[in-house]
Structures are given as C-alpha cells and as structure tokens.
Design an enzyme around this catalytic site. Structure first.
Site, PDB file in Angstrom:
ATOM      1  N   GLY A   1       0.836  -1.230   0.098  1.00 48.92           N
ATOM      2  CA  GLY A   1       0.011  -0.133  -0.028  1.00 48.92           C
ATOM      3  C   GLY A   1       1.053   1.292  -0.153  1.00 48.92           C
ATOM      4  O   GLY A   1       1.889   1.223  -0.719  1.00 48.92           O
TER       5      GLY A   1
ATOM      6  N   HIS B   1       5.321   1.418  12.611  1.00 48.27           N
ATOM      7  CA  HIS B   1       4.673   1.820  13.758  1.00 48.27           C
ATOM      8  C   HIS B   1       4.660   1.074  15.097  1.00 48.27           C
ATOM      9  O   HIS B   1       4.625  -0.224  14.491  1.00 48.27           O
ATOM     10  CB  HIS B   1       3.174   2.263  13.252  1.00 48.27           C
ATOM     11  CG  HIS B   1       2.087   2.868  14.044  1.00 48.27           C
ATOM     12  ND1 HIS B   1       2.464   3.841  15.229  1.00 48.27           N
ATOM     13  CD2 HIS B   1       1.014   2.665  14.356  1.00 48.27           C
ATOM     14  CE1 HIS B   1       1.604   3.864  15.960  1.00 48.27           C
ATOM     15  NE2 HIS B   1       0.550   3.449  15.532  1.00 48.27           N
TER      16      HIS B   1
ATOM     17  N   ASP C   1       2.133   9.268  19.048  1.00 52.02           N
ATOM     18  CA  ASP C   1       1.731   9.113  17.646  1.00 52.02           C
ATOM     19  C   ASP C   1       0.092   9.129  17.927  1.00 52.02           C
ATOM     20  O   ASP C   1      -0.757  10.023  17.156  1.00 52.02           O
ATOM     21  CB  ASP C   1       2.102   7.966  16.893  1.00 52.02           C
ATOM     22  CG  ASP C   1       1.766   7.871  15.459  1.00 52.02           C
ATOM     23  OD1 ASP C   1       1.989   8.761  14.781  1.00 52.02           O
ATOM     24  OD2 ASP C   1       0.892   7.039  14.816  1.00 52.02           O
TER      25      ASP C   1
HETATM   26  P1  NAD Z   1      -2.025   0.921   3.363  1.00 51.53           P
HETATM   27  O1  NAD Z   1      -3.666   0.753   3.827  1.00 51.53           O
HETATM   28  O2  NAD Z   1      -1.748   1.984   2.390  1.00 51.53           O
HETATM   29  O3  NAD Z   1      -1.776  -0.333   2.947  1.00 51.53           O
HETATM   30  C1  NAD Z   1      -1.896  -1.699   3.611  1.00 51.53           C
HETATM   31  C2  NAD Z   1      -1.755  -2.739   2.791  1.00 51.53           C
HETATM   32  O4  NAD Z   1      -1.893  -3.903   3.399  1.00 51.53           O
HETATM   33  C3  NAD Z   1      -2.898  -2.660   1.621  1.00 51.53           C
HETATM   34  O5  NAD Z   1      -2.226  -3.224   0.391  1.00 51.53           O
HETATM   35  C4  NAD Z   1      -3.828  -3.929   1.989  1.00 51.53           C
HETATM   36  O6  NAD Z   1      -4.548  -4.469   0.802  1.00 51.53           O
HETATM   37  C5  NAD Z   1      -2.924  -4.640   2.786  1.00 51.53           C
HETATM   38  N1  NAD Z   1      -3.635  -5.574   3.497  1.00 51.53           N
HETATM   39  C6  NAD Z   1      -4.566  -5.443   4.474  1.00 51.53           C
HETATM   40  N2  NAD Z   1      -5.336  -6.302   5.240  1.00 51.53           N
HETATM   41  C7  NAD Z   1      -4.392  -7.392   4.748  1.00 51.53           C
HETATM   42  C8  NAD Z   1      -4.290  -8.771   5.226  1.00 51.53           C
HETATM   43  N3  NAD Z   1      -5.370  -9.152   6.144  1.00 51.53           N
HETATM   44  N4  NAD Z   1      -3.389  -9.533   4.762  1.00 51.53           N
HETATM   45  C9  NAD Z   1      -2.751  -9.270   3.745  1.00 51.53           C
HETATM   46  N5  NAD Z   1      -2.521  -7.793   3.423  1.00 51.53           N
HETATM   47  C10 NAD Z   1      -3.412  -6.904   3.964  1.00 51.53           C
HETATM   48  O7  NAD Z   1      -1.422   1.236   4.854  1.00 51.53           O
HETATM   49  P2  NAD Z   1      -0.021   2.138   5.153  1.00 51.53           P
HETATM   50  O8  NAD Z   1      -0.349   3.345   5.259  1.00 51.53           O
HETATM   51  O9  NAD Z   1       0.864   1.769   4.087  1.00 51.53           O
HETATM   52  O10 NAD Z   1       0.331   1.445   6.562  1.00 51.53           O
HETATM   53  C11 NAD Z   1       1.317   0.554   6.681  1.00 51.53           C
HETATM   54  C12 NAD Z   1       2.002   0.569   8.032  1.00 51.53           C
HETATM   55  O11 NAD Z   1       2.925   1.706   7.956  1.00 51.53           O
HETATM   56  C13 NAD Z   1       1.272   0.695   9.242  1.00 51.53           C
HETATM   57  O12 NAD Z   1       1.885   0.117  10.368  1.00 51.53           O
HETATM   58  C14 NAD Z   1       1.146   1.987   9.705  1.00 51.53           C
HETATM   59  O13 NAD Z   1       0.683   2.721  10.703  1.00 51.53           O
HETATM   60  C15 NAD Z   1       2.419   2.706   8.983  1.00 51.53           C
HETATM   61  N6  NAD Z   1       2.824   3.996   8.705  1.00 51.53           N
HETATM   62  C16 NAD Z   1       1.829   4.571   8.036  1.00 51.53           C
HETATM   63  C17 NAD Z   1       2.060   5.908   7.486  1.00 51.53           C
HETATM   64  C18 NAD Z   1       1.219   6.634   6.422  1.00 51.53           C
HETATM   65  O14 NAD Z   1       1.195   7.875   6.611  1.00 51.53           O
HETATM   66  N7  NAD Z   1       0.313   6.101   5.700  1.00 51.53           N
HETATM   67  C19 NAD Z   1       3.265   6.812   7.983  1.00 51.53           C
HETATM   68  C20 NAD Z   1       4.193   5.969   9.150  1.00 51.53           C
HETATM   69  C21 NAD Z   1       3.686   4.509   9.144  1.00 51.53           C
HETATM   70 MG    MG Z   2       1.445   9.767  13.122  1.00 52.27          MG
END
Ligand code: NAD
Ligand code: MG
Length: 345
Positions: A26, A108, A191
């Site tokens: 994602g 995270h 956070d």
């Molecule tokens: P996202 O929603 O963009 O992507 C998540 C991905 O996981 C998607 O491709 C989804 O299809 C897949 N997924 C969901 N459920 C699933 C399952 N049961 N089995 C397999 N795949 C599955 O999420 P993101 O924003 O990239 O977040 C990912 C991590 O990064 C999290 O821990 C989040 O806290 C952390 N994070 C995000 C950000 C941000 O700004 N987006 C910043 C820092 C840290």
């Molecule tokens: Mg944050």
C-alpha cells in the site's frame, strides 16, 4: 535531546546478502520496496493471493510471494499491512517462518507496544518509521531527498540491530533528511496522542465547530468554509516553515491580537489539558487500543457510521463544491485533487 543519525552514520553494506520481504504494497509498502531496490537491496514482496496489489507489485518488477513464503525466504521482514490486521497475519503466516537471526520490522509501534505481536527471542525487532505518507517517501527519494524517520530497537538479538535498522532507513532515503532515535513505546503513545488530540481529532473538531457557529449565525456556508477550513493549510504551512512567530509575522497584528485574546477563551488551557490527559491515560493503559481492536472485531459499526455522517456534513458538501469551482488547488491551475494531496503532504 533525542539522538539523531544521518547518512554518515548509516552503512547500507549492513544489508548486503540479506533478503528483505516487504509485507503489504500500500502507501508505505510500495515506497519502501521501490526505494530499497533502487538503493541496491535484494527485495521481495509478500501479499495475499488474489489481493489487488499483487499485479501492481509484479508490474513494478518485484517477485511476489504469499506472505508465509516471503517470510520464509527473507532475512528481514517489514510489516506494512494495516496495523489492525497485523497480529492475525503475524501468528498465521509469519511466526512459523521466523528463524533465529532474522529481523522483523515495523513502521509503527502499535502491535509491539500493546503486545499484540510478541516476536521470539533470537530475532531482531526494530522500527523504521517515516514521518510522512508513503507517496512522499517515494516521491522525495526519486528527487534525491528523503522523509525524516524514527528509528527504534525493541529487541537486539544480533547485537547489530541498530546498524541494520539505520541501513534500512538509509535504503528508503530517510538518512538524507535525518533519523531520530526513540522507542516503540514512546512512538506509539505520542503518535496516537498527537493524532487524537491535535492533528486529526483536535483540528477536525475545531474546524467543524467554527464552521457550524458561523453558519448557525446566518453567514454563507462558503464563507464559513473559507475562513474556518480552507485557510487552515495556509496557517499551518507558515508554522511548519518558520514556527509560530513566523506565522504571527505574516498575519496582521489584528489577527495576532485576536489570537492572544480569543485562543484561550475558546480553548481554556487547564480544561483542555485535563481532557487531553484523560485521552493520554486511555492510550497509556491500553483502553484505546482495546476499543479499536474490538471495533474491528465487531464490523466497525461505530467507525462506519461516523464516516457516513461526516460525508453528509454541510462543511464537506460545501467544500467539495468550492474546490471544484476554484482555481486555488495547485497554485492557480485547475488540476485535480491529487495535486492538493501531494501539496499538503
Ligand atoms: P495501507 O492501507 O496503504 O496499505 C496496507 C496494505 O496492506 C494494503 O495493500 C492492503 O491491501 C494490505 N492488507 C490489508 N489487510 C491485509 C491482510 N489481512 N493480509 C494481507 N494484506 C493486507 O497502509 P499504510 O499506510 O502503508 O500503513 C502500513 C504501515 O505503515 C502501518 O503500520 C502504518 O501505521 C505505518 N505508517 C503509515 C504511514 C502513513 O502515512 N500512511 C506513516 C508511517 C507509518
Ligand atoms: Mg502519525
């Protein structure tokens, strides 16, 4: 002062010979995978068979495997699927395929902090957390820059976990900006607190209240939207660039005087801080985390109804109409909302 690291402190060579599995493709997943590969690392992607991102990751040139197989092959496993599903995926597909000397990593700290995931001894556990959305992590990297990151070592089985974590962050471009050391405990709690009280919860409710007060007093909703919602970004950009004094320098003295007179009247500090401390207590004792996990188990009825109601709120409807009519979105060009998104990242 928190310890900071930069490129000179990171040795990408620490990743030589190590296979990295990015679990999830994602926002963060695609950015980590592409940046690490461009930095010369050996990257595979672990996904659900039949999931939407499988074809996308393959089109980007990655070898894609089911999560269990990717975990088996990899030396470093980075969990980049939604926080609320990580614990189930971990126990079913990752834990059985973790071996001694492997590292498991997170962006995270939620699942480690609340002990939803407890990796075995013998495995390194670290956090590499970009302080920005995945599309910025990729976009800046391509332009030779990077997003600042947090690093934390939760379990140092190899004795080299910090070096591996710093190398990983260099690989995604974070060392170009700066890396701040923390713990997964503090990262998670700060956070959650920041997003609940200030950034999302606080700001959205503040804007909504301001909008409603003006509209209920008979002012045009478009006017209310401009004053209480649209202009938020202009103010925050000034603070982001030069601090509050720089923002105050750019606004009129009338606005600054009003800030001093009416800010504490709207948000009486002692009362607001007491409310914030209550939110912090729920974060610290795990009750917020428990509520969020239960909400997911119960089909997200509260979450979905809030989301539906928000979409029907006048401020959202008026805002959409205004954004479609106005040229403000991309410094004068009338291109799509995407530009607004990336400008605000
Ligand atoms: P996202 O929603 O963009 O992507 C998540 C991905 O996981 C998607 O491709 C989804 O299809 C897949 N997924 C969901 N459920 C699933 C399952 N049961 N089995 C397999 N795949 C599955 O999420 P993101 O924003 O990239 O977040 C990912 C991590 O990064 C999290 O821990 C989040 O806290 C952390 N994070 C995000 C950000 C941000 O700004 N987006 C910043 C820092 C840290
Ligand atoms: Mg944050």
């Amino acid at each position: 002062m928190a310890k900071m690291y930069y490129e000179k402190d990171c040795d990408l060579g620490k990743l030589t010979g190590k296979k990295i599995a990015i679990i999830g493709y994602g926002s963060q997943g695609h950015a980590h995978a592409l940046n690490l590969r461009d930095s010369g690392c050996d990257v595979i992607v672990g996904l659900r068979k039949g999931g939407k991102s499988w074809a996308k990751a393959e089109a980007d040139g990655f070898k894609v495997f089911e999560i269990s197989e990717a975990a088996k092959q990899a030396d470093i496993i980075m969990m980049l699927i939604n926080d609320e599903v990580q614990a189930d995926v971990y126990s079913a597909e990752i834990a059985p395929n973790l071996s001694e000397g492997n590292a498991i990593a997170f962006a995270h700290g939620f699942n480690i902090r609340y002990k939803r995931i407890v990796p075995p001894a013998g495995v390194d556990v670290f956090m590499a957390a970009p302080k920005g959305p995945g599309h910025t992590v990729r976009g800046l990297y391509v332009n030779g820059k990077g997003v600042p990151c947090l690093v934390a070592v939760e379990q140092d089985a190899s004795g080299k976990c910090l070096d591996i974590a710093l190398a990983y962050i260099a690989g995604i471009g974070g060392a170009r900006a700066g890396i701040m050391q923390t713990t997964m405990h503090d990262e998670t709690e700060t956070d959650l607190f920041g997003e609940q009280t200030v950034l999302c919860g606080g700001v959205v409710d503040l804007m909504q209240c301001g909008f409603e007060v003006l509209v209920e007093a008979g002012y045009e909703p478009e006017n209310a939207y401009f004053e209480c919602i649209h202009e938020m970004k202009l103010i925050v950009d000034l603070i982001n660039k030069g601090g509050i004094a720089a923002m105050n320098y750019s606004i009129s003295d009338t606005a600054e005087f009003g800030e001093y007179v009416s800010g504490p009247r709207v948000l009486p500090h002692e009362q607001i801080k007491a409310n914030m401390r209550a939110v912090l207590a729920d974060i610290q004792d795990g009750s917020f985390a428990g509520r969020w996990i239960a909400e997911n188990k119960n089909g997200r009825t509260f979450f979905n109804s809030k989301r539906d109601n928000l979409a029907k709120h006048q401020m959202e409807i008026v805002g959409k109409q205004l954004r479609e009519q106005m040229l403000w979105r991309d410094e004068g060009s009338a291109s799509g909302d995407k530009n607004l998104d990336s400008a605000s990242n």
